[in-house]
Design a protein around this motif. Structure first.
Motif, PDB file in Angstrom:
ATOM      1  N   LYS A  90       0.837  -1.204   0.000  1.00 36.31           N
ATOM      2  CA  LYS A  90       0.000   0.000   0.000  1.00 36.31           C
ATOM      3  C   LYS A  90       0.873   1.256   0.000  1.00 36.31           C
ATOM      4  O   LYS A  90       0.552   2.257  -0.663  1.00 36.31           O
ATOM      5  N   GLU A  91       1.982   1.197   0.713  1.00 39.95           N
ATOM      6  CA  GLU A  91       2.923   2.320   0.725  1.00 39.95           C
ATOM      7  C   GLU A  91       3.580   2.485  -0.640  1.00 39.95           C
ATOM      8  O   GLU A  91       3.809   3.619  -1.104  1.00 39.95           O
ATOM      9  N   VAL A  92       3.873   1.371  -1.321  1.00 35.59           N
ATOM     10  CA  VAL A  92       4.417   1.441  -2.686  1.00 35.59           C
ATOM     11  C   VAL A  92       3.416   2.138  -3.609  1.00 35.59           C
ATOM     12  O   VAL A  92       3.791   2.986  -4.428  1.00 35.59           O
ATOM     13  N   PHE A  93       2.148   1.807  -3.482  1.00 42.49           N
ATOM     14  CA  PHE A  93       1.110   2.489  -4.272  1.00 42.49           C
ATOM     15  C   PHE A  93       1.173   3.996  -4.042  1.00 42.49           C
ATOM     16  O   PHE A  93       1.026   4.789  -4.984  1.00 42.49           O
ATOM     17  N   SER A  94       1.362   4.396  -2.789  1.00 44.60           N
ATOM     18  CA  SER A  94       1.404   5.817  -2.456  1.00 44.60           C
ATOM     19  C   SER A  94       2.656   6.491  -3.016  1.00 44.60           C
ATOM     20  O   SER A  94       2.586   7.591  -3.581  1.00 44.60           O
ATOM     21  N   ILE A  95       3.804   5.831  -2.857  1.00 42.04           N
ATOM     22  CA  ILE A  95       5.062   6.402  -3.341  1.00 42.04           C
ATOM     23  C   ILE A  95       5.035   6.551  -4.860  1.00 42.04           C
ATOM     24  O   ILE A  95       5.470   7.567  -5.407  1.00 42.04           O
ATOM     25  N   CYS A  96       4.528   5.537  -5.530  1.00 42.23           N
ATOM     26  CA  CYS A  96       4.465   5.539  -7.002  1.00 42.23           C
ATOM     27  C   CYS A  96       3.068   5.963  -7.456  1.00 42.23           C
ATOM     28  O   CYS A  96       2.431   5.292  -8.281  1.00 42.23           O
TER      29      CYS A  96
END
Length: 274
Positions: A90-96
């Protein structure tokens, strides 16, 4: 400009599934493929034993290292994830966040039950990831678990699949594609539901004999590749199915054990770039 897909899933060294399927399949379609392995296994779990190296601590450092690089992806595609990895993804979704499509294959259950090692709380965690997705591709078992519905077995009418898909779409995704859906014996296929259209379509194909590990991963990888290339959802489903069917036919021709060694897709990947 060349297309690029980021995929996050495990890597099994022996046996065609997960990232060993995703990387060559997406690349063969002409799309650059970036992979973050979430775990390293000696072989997949249809074998009698395996090693498992958890790579969760590496996920966010890898993505954060790209801060000064070009980390814009046309899609982020997730496959098998452990429960604790979902928050990191979910954090990867936010970063990218510039990524155009977030495609989630729940990859957590089949044949009426969760995969070994998953507890019931994994379903709720997966719902929270699906809430951030644009496209969700559960199989029938996963769709029932996500929707909180009774488990289904065998052919079903289209209304049953529509109800499942609409519940999952209510969590967030605009498109839900339920694989393994069919209303006739001897058939398998997909139920395609688009939230904006408020309707769905059942797409069926003839079944092929045998049991195969990794066909879901092969289908999902080809599906997201075709969608990113600009094909319509129904056409993408048909092309992905053709790849799986021809791979299984190669297994049958060569006598390859599909349950352990997966679909023999290497010789038919040209389908994706015609």
């Amino acid at each position: 400009m060349k297309k690029r897909i980021l995929t996050l899933q495990d890597y099994s060294c022996l046996g065609r599934c997960s990232m060993t399927v995703a990387l060559p399949t997406i690349s063969a379609s002409g799309i650059e493929t970036v992979g973050i392995p979430t775990a390293l296994l000696s072989n997949h779990t249809a074998f009698s034993s395996w090693t498992f190296c958890d790579l969760t601590p590496e996920i966010l450092p890898i993505v954060n290292k790209w801060e000064k690089q070009d980390r814009v992806f046309d899609a982020i595609y997730t496959g098998y994830l452990t429960t604790k990895q979902i928050e990191d993804v979910k954090e990867v979704f936010s970063i990218c966040s510039e990524s155009k499509i977030r495609f989630v294959d729940p990859a957590m259950a089949d044949n009426g039950k969760l995969y070994p090692g998953f507890e019931p709380n994994h379903v709720e965690a997966m719902r929270s990831l699906i809430a951030l997705s644009d496209i969700c591709k559960p199989n029938v078992t996963e769709a029932c678990l996500l929707a909180g519905a009774s488990m289904l077995s065998g052919p079903q009418d289209e209304e049953t699949y529509r109800n499942l898909a609409s519940i999952i779409a209510s969590f967030g995704p605009e498109v839900v594609i339920i694989s393994g859906a069919h209303k006739e014996e001897g058939k398998l296929g997909c139920y395609l539901f688009e939230k904006k259209k408020k309707q769905g379509t059942l797409i069926q194909f003839d079944c092929l004999p045998g049991a195969y590990h990794g066909t879901g991963d092969l289908f999902a990888s080809a599906l997201i590749a075709m969608i990113v290339k600009g094909k319509g959802y129904a056409e993408s489903i048909k092309i992905a199915h053709e790849l799986v069917a021809k791979s299984i036919q190669a297994n049958l021709k060569d006598g390859v054990d599909g349950l352990r060694y997966g679909p023999e897709f290497e010789g038919v990947l040209s389908i994706l770039n015609q």
